[in-house]
Each structure stands twice: as C-alpha cells, then as structure tokens.
Enzyme design. Structure first.
Site, PDB file in Angstrom:
ATOM      1  N   CYS A  27       2.395   5.650  -1.857  1.00  0.00           N
ATOM      2  CA  CYS A  27       3.196   4.428  -2.066  1.00  0.00           C
ATOM      3  C   CYS A  27       3.227   3.993  -3.529  1.00  0.00           C
ATOM      4  O   CYS A  27       4.059   3.173  -3.915  1.00  0.00           O
ATOM      5  CB  CYS A  27       2.660   3.302  -1.200  1.00  0.00           C
ATOM      6  SG  CYS A  27       2.693   3.740   0.534  1.00  0.00           S
ATOM      7  N   HIS A  64       5.453  -3.388  -3.519  1.00  0.00           N
ATOM      8  CA  HIS A  64       5.586  -2.342  -2.496  1.00  0.00           C
ATOM      9  C   HIS A  64       5.735  -3.019  -1.135  1.00  0.00           C
ATOM     10  O   HIS A  64       5.044  -3.997  -0.838  1.00  0.00           O
ATOM     11  CB  HIS A  64       4.339  -1.449  -2.520  1.00  0.00           C
ATOM     12  CG  HIS A  64       4.307  -0.472  -1.398  1.00  0.00           C
ATOM     13  ND1 HIS A  64       5.377   0.358  -1.113  1.00  0.00           N
ATOM     14  CD2 HIS A  64       3.352  -0.195  -0.459  1.00  0.00           C
ATOM     15  CE1 HIS A  64       5.070   1.106  -0.062  1.00  0.00           C
ATOM     16  NE2 HIS A  64       3.851   0.787   0.350  1.00  0.00           N
ATOM     17  N   ASN A  82       8.637   0.417   5.576  1.00  0.00           N
ATOM     18  CA  ASN A  82       7.912   0.995   4.439  1.00  0.00           C
ATOM     19  C   ASN A  82       8.460   2.401   4.166  1.00  0.00           C
ATOM     20  O   ASN A  82       8.196   3.329   4.919  1.00  0.00           O
ATOM     21  CB  ASN A  82       6.414   1.041   4.785  1.00  0.00           C
ATOM     22  CG  ASN A  82       5.560   1.594   3.651  1.00  0.00           C
ATOM     23  OD1 ASN A  82       6.069   2.127   2.678  1.00  0.00           O
ATOM     24  ND2 ASN A  82       4.249   1.484   3.801  1.00  0.00           N
TER      25      ASN A  82
HETATM   26  O1  UT7 Z   1       1.961   1.706   2.477  1.00  0.00           O
HETATM   27  C1  UT7 Z   1       0.757   2.397   2.580  1.00  0.00           C
HETATM   28  C2  UT7 Z   1      -0.375   1.455   2.711  1.00  0.00           C
HETATM   29  N1  UT7 Z   1      -0.399   0.932   4.037  1.00  0.00           N
HETATM   30  C3  UT7 Z   1      -0.561  -0.362   4.238  1.00  0.00           C
HETATM   31  O2  UT7 Z   1      -0.606  -1.124   3.303  1.00  0.00           O
HETATM   32  C4  UT7 Z   1      -0.721  -0.799   5.672  1.00  0.00           C
HETATM   33  C5  UT7 Z   1      -1.893  -1.737   5.778  1.00  0.00           C
HETATM   34  N2  UT7 Z   1      -2.190  -2.119   7.157  1.00  0.00           N
HETATM   35  C6  UT7 Z   1      -1.387  -2.924   7.866  1.00  0.00           C
HETATM   36  O3  UT7 Z   1      -0.321  -3.317   7.411  1.00  0.00           O
HETATM   37  C7  UT7 Z   1      -1.886  -3.418   9.195  1.00  0.00           C
HETATM   38  O4  UT7 Z   1      -3.246  -3.070   9.333  1.00  0.00           O
HETATM   39  C8  UT7 Z   1      -1.091  -2.885  10.421  1.00  0.00           C
HETATM   40  C9  UT7 Z   1       0.317  -3.449  10.418  1.00  0.00           C
HETATM   41  C10 UT7 Z   1      -1.054  -1.370  10.379  1.00  0.00           C
HETATM   42  C11 UT7 Z   1      -1.761  -3.324  11.707  1.00  0.00           C
HETATM   43  O5  UT7 Z   1      -1.879  -4.745  11.733  1.00  0.00           O
HETATM   44  P1  UT7 Z   1      -3.287  -5.451  12.022  1.00  0.00           P
HETATM   45  O6  UT7 Z   1      -3.038  -6.898  11.956  1.00  0.00           O
HETATM   46  O7  UT7 Z   1      -4.295  -4.877  11.067  1.00  0.00           O
HETATM   47  O8  UT7 Z   1      -3.561  -5.012  13.506  1.00  0.00           O
HETATM   48  P2  UT7 Z   1      -4.858  -4.320  14.114  1.00  0.00           P
HETATM   49  O9  UT7 Z   1      -4.879  -2.874  13.765  1.00  0.00           O
HETATM   50  O10 UT7 Z   1      -6.049  -5.165  13.790  1.00  0.00           O
HETATM   51  O11 UT7 Z   1      -4.569  -4.468  15.642  1.00  0.00           O
HETATM   52  C12 UT7 Z   1      -4.563  -5.749  16.316  1.00  0.00           C
HETATM   53  C13 UT7 Z   1      -4.236  -5.531  17.780  1.00  0.00           C
HETATM   54  C14 UT7 Z   1      -5.054  -4.420  18.429  1.00  0.00           C
HETATM   55  O12 UT7 Z   1      -5.284  -4.804  19.769  1.00  0.00           O
HETATM   56  P3  UT7 Z   1      -6.696  -5.449  20.212  1.00  0.00           P
HETATM   57  O13 UT7 Z   1      -7.725  -4.421  19.849  1.00  0.00           O
HETATM   58  O14 UT7 Z   1      -6.814  -6.709  19.402  1.00  0.00           O
HETATM   59  O15 UT7 Z   1      -6.507  -5.658  21.670  1.00  0.00           O
HETATM   60  C15 UT7 Z   1      -4.106  -3.249  18.410  1.00  0.00           C
HETATM   61  O16 UT7 Z   1      -4.388  -2.318  19.440  1.00  0.00           O
HETATM   62  O17 UT7 Z   1      -2.853  -5.131  17.905  1.00  0.00           O
HETATM   63  C16 UT7 Z   1      -2.781  -3.903  18.648  1.00  0.00           C
HETATM   64  N3  UT7 Z   1      -1.647  -3.147  18.124  1.00  0.00           N
HETATM   65  C17 UT7 Z   1      -0.394  -3.336  18.551  1.00  0.00           C
HETATM   66  N4  UT7 Z   1       0.141  -4.154  19.457  1.00  0.00           N
HETATM   67  C18 UT7 Z   1       1.471  -4.112  19.640  1.00  0.00           C
HETATM   68  C19 UT7 Z   1      -1.651  -2.194  17.166  1.00  0.00           C
HETATM   69  N5  UT7 Z   1      -0.415  -1.757  16.943  1.00  0.00           N
HETATM   70  C20 UT7 Z   1       0.387  -2.452  17.790  1.00  0.00           C
HETATM   71  C21 UT7 Z   1       1.775  -2.454  18.030  1.00  0.00           C
HETATM   72  N6  UT7 Z   1       2.278  -3.288  18.955  1.00  0.00           N
HETATM   73  N7  UT7 Z   1       2.624  -1.641  17.361  1.00  0.00           N
END
Ligand code: UT7
Length: 333
Positions: free
Chosen positions: A117, A257, A287
């Site tokens: 990125c 980004h 992204n």
């Molecule tokens: O560009 C390259 C660099 N990349 C980045 O900068 C990305 C950085 N990371 C992020 O943007 C975020 O971590 C994500 C968008 C990938 C994920 O968001 P988050 O707020 O960190 O979610 P999480 O991984 O903590 O998941 C929260 C909950 C989980 O459920 P439980 O364990 O709380 O029951 C996940 O299983 O959301 C669940 N979950 C989803 N639910 C619905 C994960 N993905 C999804 C989804 N739809 N697509």
C-alpha cells in the site's frame, strides 16, 4: 548558479474498471452485511477488472494514456516508467515493461516497485530523485493493483476490503520549488507475519497443495495491522509536518491511503486537519493498494491549485509506511 530542480507533478491519469462489487453483492457471497462493512471500513462498493486476459497493465495503460493526452505528449516521450504493484501481470517481466510496450513508450526504461500500500509513495520519491538528478525529464509513476486476482471471495475478513484500480502521475523538472519537497519513508519486515501471501514466491513455490490450501490469496490479521496502521500513518504524518515547520493550517489537502475510514480519521485528527481537507473515496473504490493515492489525486485534480501544500500518507504490507510533502504545480485547466 543554476536553480535547484524539483520534481513537479504535471499531469494525472486514472482508470477504474466499470464492473462494481457492492456490499449487497458481498452479502450474497459471504456472511456479512452492509452495515458492518460501512461502519468498520467506510466502503460501499469496489471496482473489479473482469474479462479473460485482463491484467494490471491493462489499467496502467489507460491511466497513462489519459495523462499523456492531458499534457499533450506522446508516450514515446516518456523517459522512465515506475509501476508500484503487488499484483504484477507476471512474476517477471515487470508490469512497467509490459505497459510501456502496450503504450508505445519505446524510449522508456522501467521497473516495478513492490511495497504494497506504500508502493506509490515509495515510487514517487524514487521518480522524484530521477528528475532531481537532472538526467531524466519525464518520469511516469503509476500505482496499480488488480487485487481481485489475489482475494479469496470466501474470506469475509478480506474480500470486503479490496478493489481494482490504477492511477498515474507525470513528473517533470521544476525551478519554482514546486512538486515533491520532502518524504519520510519507513519499513519494518517483522510486520510480514500479519499481512502476506503464503505461497507463490521462492519460499513456497506453487504446488497442487498450496493451491488447495488457498495459499495464493491475501492473508491478513486485521486487528494488529489496524493498530500499527493508525499509529504508523498518524505518527509519520505529524513527523513530516514538524520537520518542515508546518501545522495543519498550512496544509490544503491530506491524501491518505484508503484502507479504512477509521485509520484516515485518526491521521487527520493527529495532524489537526478538518474533514473538508481530507481526500476520501474509499466508499466507491475500496482499498486498491498501490492505486489509492494517485486515484485520489485523479478524483480531486480539478480542486487543486498551484502552490497548495499536500501531504500524502500511506501504511501497508511489509510493514511499509511513510508521508510525502508536495507543493501542487498547476491550477485546474
Ligand atoms: O491496506 C493494507 C493495510 N490494511 C489495513 O490497514 C487494514 C487494517 N485492518 C482493518 O481495517 C480492520 O481490522 C478490518 C476492517 C480488517 C476488520 O475490522 P475490525 O474492527 O478490526 O474487526 P475484527 O477483526 O476485530 O472483527 C470484529 C468482529 C468479529 O466477530 P466477533 O469475534 O466479535 O464475534 C469478526 O468475526 O466482526 C467479525 N467480522 C465480520 N462480521 C461481518 C469480521 N469480518 C466481518 C465481516 N462481516 N466482513
């Protein structure tokens, strides 16, 4: 005494495929919902490059054609082409070489930069150095990724984030101190564990087993990446302002980004910038990895004025991150 040469952006081009993948479409593919995607990432839809035989170079080519047309030059006048990408057409040769051939840029040399990125930011600094050296007059820097080629559309944690797209800028010498003025670029390879592709490289060449185990897709441990990204992008942007004796008031635009709206907000807050000064198009493209920064410049080009101070900031796989200070070189045409 001859004047100092800086590298000014003199034209911008972009390309996004027509096909859209909306949150509603994804709801039918994986266990997710529009509300979760919007609130956690800010994304509403992404573009997907469809069609047999279509690759990253097929997005670079129209983006570069557009900038040549805007600047009134022929691709054969380009001296060098740098393509930032993690989804090259092939492992080798470089996508830059393939794109130059398709464009008829027959006097250009070129190469790809792999910095995920941050690829466009790294490449912009490289391209600027080539201009500042006085040896080259027209350097094209493109950021392009066909992320749909490496996304597992059964993995809800990654398939909602990424999209396809390309943007490109032309760099030319400037003697009015406009263009790329400063950059702080960083990397930390210990971040590899959180964001990588497991197979397909020399460590684990492709085998039936690696394909069956879905190891040719993006692997991301989202939460640690998120934490590092918030801190990394905000800290380096603040450091760049301080180093140049600037405050948020001196900055016309932040070009962040587009990985997650919450990371963008944190960076803008840290720099003391109001939302109106922040370029955000994540809702329509998602992204696009190396594509995000030049696609922002492409979308906002008509609002940029000569002399505007612009900060570009990125964070991504590697980890790689950084920020660049730019003085815009032309008024809207
Ligand atoms: O560009 C390259 C660099 N990349 C980045 O900068 C990305 C950085 N990371 C992020 O943007 C975020 O971590 C994500 C968008 C990938 C994920 O968001 P988050 O707020 O960190 O979610 P999480 O991984 O903590 O998941 C929260 C909950 C989980 O459920 P439980 O364990 O709380 O029951 C996940 O299983 O959301 C669940 N979950 C989803 N639910 C619905 C994960 N993905 C999804 C989804 N739809 N697509």
């Amino acid at each position: 005494m001859s004047k100092k040469i800086t590298a000014a952006i003199t034209a911008v081009g972009g390309y996004v495929p027509e096909d859209k993948l909306t949150n509603a479409d994804l709801e039918k593919m994986v266990d997710t919902n529009d509300e979760w995607i919007r609130t956690r990432t800010g994304i509403e839809e992404r573009r997907i490059l469809k069609g047999e035989g279509k690759a990253t170079s097929d997005m670079v080519v129209p983006a570069v054609k557009e900038l040549c047309q805007k600047r009134g030059i022929d691709p054969s006048e380009i001296d060098c082409m740098i393509v930032a990408t993690v989804t090259p057409d092939m492992v080798f040769p470089a996508t830059a070489n393939i794109a130059c051939d398709k464009l008829g840029a027959k006097h250009a040399w070129g190469f790809d930069v792999s910095a995920a990125c941050s690829g466009f930011l790294y490449s912009l600094t490289l391209g600027a150095s080539l201009i500042e050296s006085g040896r080259y007059k027209k350097v094209v820097v493109a950021g392009a990724d066909k992320m749909s080629a490496i996304v597992d559309y059964s993995d809800r944690t990654t398939c909602i984030i990424f999209g396809d797209g390309a943007g490109a800028v032309l760099l030319e010498p400037n003697e009015e101190n406009l263009g790329v003025l400063d950059s702080i670029l960083k990397s930390d390879g210990s971040g590899c564990q959180y964001l990588h592709m497991k197979a397909g490289g020399s460590l684990r060449p492709a085998t039936v087993e690696t394909v069956m185990a879905k190891q040719h897709f993006i692997y991301q441990d989202g939460q640690p990446v998120f934490k590092f990204a918030v801190k990394g992008m905000a800290d380096v942007s603040a450091e760049l302002l301080e180093k140049n004796n600037l405050t948020g008031n001196d900055i016309a635009w932040l070009v962040p980004h587009q990985a997650n709206l919450r990371i963008i907000d944190a960076t803008a807050n840290r720099m003391g910038l109001s939302k109106e000064k922040v370029m955000i198009n994540i809702q329509k493209y998602g992204n696009t990895t190396a594509g995000t920064l030049p696609l922002c410049l492409w979308d906002w080009e008509k609002q940029l004025k000569k002399g505007d101070n612009i900060v570009l900031a990125a964070f991504g796989g590697g980890f790689t991150w950084g920020a660049t200070l730019l003085k815009w070189a032309y008024d809207p045409i």
